[in-house]
Design a protein around this motif. Structure first.
Motif, PDB file in Angstrom:
ATOM      1  N   PRO A   1       0.806  -1.219   0.000  1.00  0.00           N
ATOM      2  CA  PRO A   1       0.000   0.000   0.000  1.00  0.00           C
ATOM      3  C   PRO A   1       0.844   1.278   0.000  1.00  0.00           C
ATOM      4  O   PRO A   1       0.348   2.350  -0.326  1.00  0.00           O
ATOM      5  N   ASP A   2       2.115   1.179   0.373  1.00  0.00           N
ATOM      6  CA  ASP A   2       2.962   2.356   0.549  1.00  0.00           C
ATOM      7  C   ASP A   2       4.370   2.010   0.072  1.00  0.00           C
ATOM      8  O   ASP A   2       4.565   1.052  -0.659  1.00  0.00           O
ATOM      9  N   VAL A   3       5.342   2.736   0.535  1.00  0.00           N
ATOM     10  CA  VAL A   3       6.733   2.508   0.158  1.00  0.00           C
ATOM     11  C   VAL A   3       7.152   1.092   0.548  1.00  0.00           C
ATOM     12  O   VAL A   3       6.907   0.648   1.673  1.00  0.00           O
ATOM     13  N   PHE A   4       7.777   0.397  -0.393  1.00  0.00           N
ATOM     14  CA  PHE A   4       8.319  -0.947  -0.156  1.00  0.00           C
ATOM     15  C   PHE A   4       9.830  -0.802  -0.087  1.00  0.00           C
ATOM     16  O   PHE A   4      10.449  -0.261  -1.008  1.00  0.00           O
ATOM     17  N   VAL A   5      10.426  -1.255   1.015  1.00  0.00           N
ATOM     18  CA  VAL A   5      11.860  -1.089   1.235  1.00  0.00           C
ATOM     19  C   VAL A   5      12.511  -2.441   1.496  1.00  0.00           C
ATOM     20  O   VAL A   5      11.996  -3.251   2.269  1.00  0.00           O
TER      21      VAL A   5
ATOM     22  N   VAL B   1       7.730   2.952  -4.668  1.00  0.00           N
ATOM     23  CA  VAL B   1       6.377   3.394  -4.353  1.00  0.00           C
ATOM     24  C   VAL B   1       5.471   2.938  -5.482  1.00  0.00           C
ATOM     25  O   VAL B   1       5.741   3.229  -6.648  1.00  0.00           O
ATOM     26  N   PRO B   2       4.380   2.225  -5.183  1.00  0.00           N
ATOM     27  CA  PRO B   2       3.470   1.795  -6.248  1.00  0.00           C
ATOM     28  C   PRO B   2       2.842   2.985  -6.972  1.00  0.00           C
ATOM     29  O   PRO B   2       2.455   3.971  -6.342  1.00  0.00           O
ATOM     30  N   LEU B   3       2.786   2.883  -8.288  1.00  0.00           N
ATOM     31  CA  LEU B   3       2.063   3.863  -9.102  1.00  0.00           C
ATOM     32  C   LEU B   3       0.680   3.289  -9.358  1.00  0.00           C
ATOM     33  O   LEU B   3       0.547   2.171  -9.841  1.00  0.00           O
ATOM     34  N   ARG B   4      -0.334   4.057  -9.056  1.00  0.00           N
ATOM     35  CA  ARG B   4      -1.702   3.553  -9.160  1.00  0.00           C
ATOM     36  C   ARG B   4      -2.447   4.245 -10.292  1.00  0.00           C
ATOM     37  O   ARG B   4      -2.363   5.451 -10.447  1.00  0.00           O
TER      38      ARG B   4
END
Length: 170
Positions: free
Chosen positions: A127-131, A159-162
């Protein structure tokens, strides 16, 4: 996915707080822009063609961005991301059924990689930043050829682009 990679290189000097600054910049950039946030098989991703995945792929196709020519705005974004975060690689990627295709890239000369090798395929599920703090120590990526060989990825933040309908397309 707007991604930042820190690769291992004897000529690369990464400031110890780079992962935090990259993560914070990506989170802020996604909020400012209005975006919500082969042989190798990743251990945590199963890509069954669920209804949700079919709808996600449809949303991606509706954007009509795959395999399009470079665009200055996207190229500027990845250059800015690398400069702000001090990361040698920055990408805007779109994840289709079999690959991740790079709409824009800085510091990497390929235009796509297999989805099975993709860090971004993990990021679109978040849902948010993946690290990933250290890809060599992460069970999902430690034997990934992008980690064990060139470009020798160590740190990743994406960061996912939606799409307007909410599906993460890249």
């Amino acid at each position: 996915v707007v991604s930042q990679f820190v690769s291992f290189s004897s000529s690369l000097k990464v400031v110890s707080d780079a992962p935090n600054s990259i993560t914070n910049w990506l989170r802020g950039a996604s909020q400012r822009s209005g975006l919500t946030t082969m042989n190798y098989r990743p251990r945590s991703i199963e890509r069954s063609r669920t209804n949700s995945e079919s709808r996600r792929l449809s949303a991606l196709m509706e954007l009509d961005l795959l395999d399009t020519p470079p665009e200055k705005e996207f190229d500027d974004l990845v250059r800015l991301a690398s400069a702000v975060c001090g990361a040698p690689i920055s990408l805007v990627s779109l994840v289709d059924e079999h690959r991740q295709w790079f709409k824009a890239s800085f510091g990497l000369d390929v235009k796509e990689t297999a989805r099975d090798l993709s860090f971004c395929a993990h990021a679109i599920q978040q849902p948010d930043v993946f690290v990933v703090e250290d890809a060599t120590q992460d069970a999902r990526f430690c034997d990934n050829p992008l980690v064990t060989g060139g470009p020798a990825i160590r740190f990743y933040a994406g960061v996912p682009l939606r799409a307007p309908n909410g599906y993460a397309v890249g």
